[in-house]
Write a protein that holds these residues in place. Sequence first.
Motif, mmCIF file in Angstrom:
data_model
loop_
_atom_site.group_PDB
_atom_site.id
_atom_site.type_symbol
_atom_site.label_atom_id
_atom_site.label_comp_id
_atom_site.label_asym_id
_atom_site.label_seq_id
_atom_site.Cartn_x
_atom_site.Cartn_y
_atom_site.Cartn_z
ATOM 1 N N SER A 77 0.831 -1.203 0.000
ATOM 2 C CA SER A 77 0.000 0.000 0.000
ATOM 3 C C SER A 77 0.863 1.250 0.000
ATOM 4 O O SER A 77 1.911 1.280 0.652
ATOM 5 C CB SER A 77 -0.882 -0.029 1.257
ATOM 6 O OG SER A 77 -1.794 1.038 1.245
ATOM 7 N N LEU A 78 0.400 2.291 -0.720
ATOM 8 C CA LEU A 78 1.131 3.563 -0.793
ATOM 9 C C LEU A 78 0.482 4.611 0.104
ATOM 10 O O LEU A 78 -0.739 4.597 0.310
ATOM 11 C CB LEU A 78 1.099 4.095 -2.230
ATOM 12 C CG LEU A 78 1.801 3.272 -3.299
ATOM 13 C CD1 LEU A 78 1.405 3.778 -4.690
ATOM 14 C CD2 LEU A 78 3.315 3.353 -3.115
ATOM 15 N N SER A 79 1.297 5.560 0.595
ATOM 16 C CA SER A 79 0.726 6.738 1.259
ATOM 17 C C SER A 79 0.286 7.702 0.146
ATOM 18 O O SER A 79 0.674 7.532 -1.022
ATOM 19 C CB SER A 79 1.771 7.401 2.151
ATOM 20 O OG SER A 79 2.633 8.177 1.350
ATOM 21 N N PRO A 80 -0.498 8.745 0.512
ATOM 22 C CA PRO A 80 -0.975 9.657 -0.537
ATOM 23 C C PRO A 80 0.147 10.331 -1.315
ATOM 24 O O PRO A 80 -0.030 10.712 -2.472
ATOM 25 C CB PRO A 80 -1.793 10.698 0.240
ATOM 26 C CG PRO A 80 -2.175 10.025 1.511
ATOM 27 C CD PRO A 80 -1.088 9.047 1.824
ATOM 28 N N ASP A 82 3.404 9.000 -1.737
ATOM 29 C CA ASP A 82 4.424 8.095 -2.299
ATOM 30 C C ASP A 82 4.366 8.123 -3.824
ATOM 31 O O ASP A 82 3.274 8.237 -4.406
ATOM 32 C CB ASP A 82 4.155 6.642 -1.865
ATOM 33 C CG ASP A 82 4.613 6.362 -0.454
ATOM 34 O OD1 ASP A 82 5.513 7.062 0.023
ATOM 35 O OD2 ASP A 82 4.045 5.438 0.165
ATOM 36 N N PRO A 83 5.516 7.942 -4.488
ATOM 37 C CA PRO A 83 5.473 7.754 -5.944
ATOM 38 C C PRO A 83 4.807 6.422 -6.273
ATOM 39 O O PRO A 83 4.762 5.513 -5.436
ATOM 40 C CB PRO A 83 6.945 7.750 -6.351
ATOM 41 C CG PRO A 83 7.721 7.482 -5.116
ATOM 42 C CD PRO A 83 6.893 7.895 -3.943
ATOM 43 N N ALA A 84 4.289 6.320 -7.495
ATOM 44 C CA ALA A 84 3.629 5.081 -7.933
ATOM 45 C C ALA A 84 4.627 3.921 -7.912
ATOM 46 O O ALA A 84 5.841 4.124 -7.987
ATOM 47 C CB ALA A 84 3.073 5.287 -9.340
ATOM 48 N N PHE A 85 4.095 2.688 -7.832
ATOM 49 C CA PHE A 85 4.938 1.489 -7.803
ATOM 50 C C PHE A 85 5.738 1.367 -9.097
ATOM 51 O O PHE A 85 5.169 1.429 -10.197
ATOM 52 C CB PHE A 85 4.095 0.217 -7.725
ATOM 53 C CG PHE A 85 3.191 0.095 -6.530
ATOM 54 C CD1 PHE A 85 3.688 0.159 -5.234
ATOM 55 C CD2 PHE A 85 1.824 -0.129 -6.710
ATOM 56 C CE1 PHE A 85 2.845 -0.005 -4.142
ATOM 57 C CE2 PHE A 85 0.977 -0.286 -5.621
ATOM 58 C CZ PHE A 85 1.480 -0.222 -4.333
ATOM 59 N N THR A 86 7.048 1.154 -8.961
ATOM 60 C CA THR A 86 7.845 0.759 -10.130
ATOM 61 C C THR A 86 8.231 -0.703 -9.949
ATOM 62 O O THR A 86 7.983 -1.292 -8.883
ATOM 63 C CB THR A 86 9.138 1.591 -10.278
ATOM 64 O OG1 THR A 86 10.061 1.157 -9.273
ATOM 65 C CG2 THR A 86 8.872 3.081 -10.172
ATOM 66 N N TYR A 236 -3.202 2.217 -4.314
ATOM 67 C CA TYR A 236 -2.348 1.586 -5.326
ATOM 68 C C TYR A 236 -2.166 2.575 -6.466
ATOM 69 O O TYR A 236 -3.115 3.261 -6.854
ATOM 70 C CB TYR A 236 -3.002 0.347 -5.955
ATOM 71 C CG TYR A 236 -3.469 -0.728 -5.018
ATOM 72 C CD1 TYR A 236 -2.593 -1.323 -4.126
ATOM 73 C CD2 TYR A 236 -4.781 -1.180 -5.064
ATOM 74 C CE1 TYR A 236 -3.023 -2.346 -3.296
ATOM 75 C CE2 TYR A 236 -5.221 -2.199 -4.234
ATOM 76 C CZ TYR A 236 -4.342 -2.771 -3.342
ATOM 77 O OH TYR A 236 -4.772 -3.776 -2.532
ATOM 78 N N ALA A 237 -0.974 2.605 -7.018
ATOM 79 C CA ALA A 237 -0.741 3.403 -8.227
ATOM 80 C C ALA A 237 0.409 2.765 -8.985
ATOM 81 O O ALA A 237 1.430 2.414 -8.395
ATOM 82 C CB ALA A 237 -0.383 4.838 -7.850
ATOM 83 N N ILE A 238 0.210 2.576 -10.267
ATOM 84 C CA ILE A 238 1.221 1.892 -11.097
ATOM 85 C C ILE A 238 1.960 2.908 -11.958
ATOM 86 O O ILE A 238 1.333 3.726 -12.641
ATOM 87 C CB ILE A 238 0.518 0.855 -12.010
ATOM 88 C CG1 ILE A 238 0.334 -0.469 -11.269
ATOM 89 C CG2 ILE A 238 1.266 0.628 -13.300
ATOM 90 C CD1 ILE A 238 1.564 -1.335 -11.161
ATOM 91 N N ASP A 239 3.285 2.836 -11.885
ATOM 92 C CA ASP A 239 4.111 3.587 -12.822
ATOM 93 C C ASP A 239 4.360 2.666 -14.018
ATOM 94 O O ASP A 239 5.121 1.702 -13.923
ATOM 95 C CB ASP A 239 5.430 3.961 -12.139
ATOM 96 C CG ASP A 239 6.349 4.751 -13.054
ATOM 97 O OD1 ASP A 239 6.196 4.639 -14.295
ATOM 98 O OD2 ASP A 239 7.235 5.462 -12.542
ATOM 99 N N ALA A 240 3.672 2.968 -15.120
ATOM 100 C CA ALA A 240 3.753 2.093 -16.307
ATOM 101 C C ALA A 240 4.754 2.636 -17.332
ATOM 102 O O ALA A 240 4.639 2.355 -18.522
ATOM 103 C CB ALA A 240 2.372 1.929 -16.926
#
Length: 293
Positions: A77-80, A82-86, A236-240
């Motif tokens: 889980s990310l904080s508000p 945090d950068p998106a998941f790489t 959740y946030a994805i760095d695509a």
Amino acid sequence: MLLAQLLAQYQPQAVLNFAAESHVDRSIHGPEDFIQTNVVGTMRLLQSVRAYWQGQDEAARAAFRFLHVSTDEVYGSLSPTDPAFTEHNKLEPNSPYSASKAASDHLVRAWHHTYGLPVLTTNCSNNYGPLHFPEKLIPLLIVNALAGKPLPAYGDGLQVCDWLYAKDHCSAIRRVLASGRVGELYNVGGWNEKPNIEIVHTVCALLDEMRPKADGTPYQSQITYVTDRPGHDRRYAIDASKIERELGWKPAETFETGIRKTVQWYLDNPDWVAHVQSGAYRDWVQTQYADTP
Ligand code: DAU
């Protein structure tokens, strides 16, 4: 045994592992099936595929791919802010479901490093679209709204997911299969981070427009806040950018175009909805939403 027979019979050039127990809430009620399917099942598939792959000639072995379809939830889980998941994020799964998927990701990695199996892994964000089983948020909202039932938002409804139209997920998988670098992970996402409650309001507004209620009331009057999912990931946030940079993949749909197509599909396919809502589905809804007013 069956897997070995099928592989020998069809001589595939690639195996894609889409098979999974996928619903987080179900994993909370009963983790065992998730370990069996997602962990033990992946290990068995890897073993059968490895035996098949080792029996191929050199050229076929070099061209072969095992593509493992995974999830962004393995990253936690990310904080508000945090950068998106790489692809470099640590795996920090928080639910029995995501732990089972993370375990399977590790197995796939190990079968590459230990046995040389040519693997690829994709980690995708939340999918939505036609034919989505109505245990998941978006189809559940549509079918409940049309049935005059509560639209359940867990907790404060402010958890954030990153949504991708399912066909775009398919095009990403094709691209990774065709051109991905062996042993690599590719994050797949739609750059569409949205709080759940915004999803609920969007679905309600589309239904107000496309299938207005006979009594003229808006669908949002059916929204009900219910007890939160235990251990619910906040964001959740994805760095695509890796899949875009290396393989030139981008989603074709925006959330606005994709969600409209999705709502329209459910309006056009009541028979499919009625069919999948029979039997075991009713038992699940009874178990999961027993406290919903
Ligand atoms: O992020 C990728 C994952 O997306 C996949 O790996 C999973 O297989 C897939 O099921 C999905 O997991 P989620 O738990 O995010 O999906 P779900 O549709 O169950 O829930 C989406 C969000 O909506 C989540 O924050 C929980 C919330 N929710 C869900 C349901 C079913 C509600 O607020 N009310 C509900 O009734």
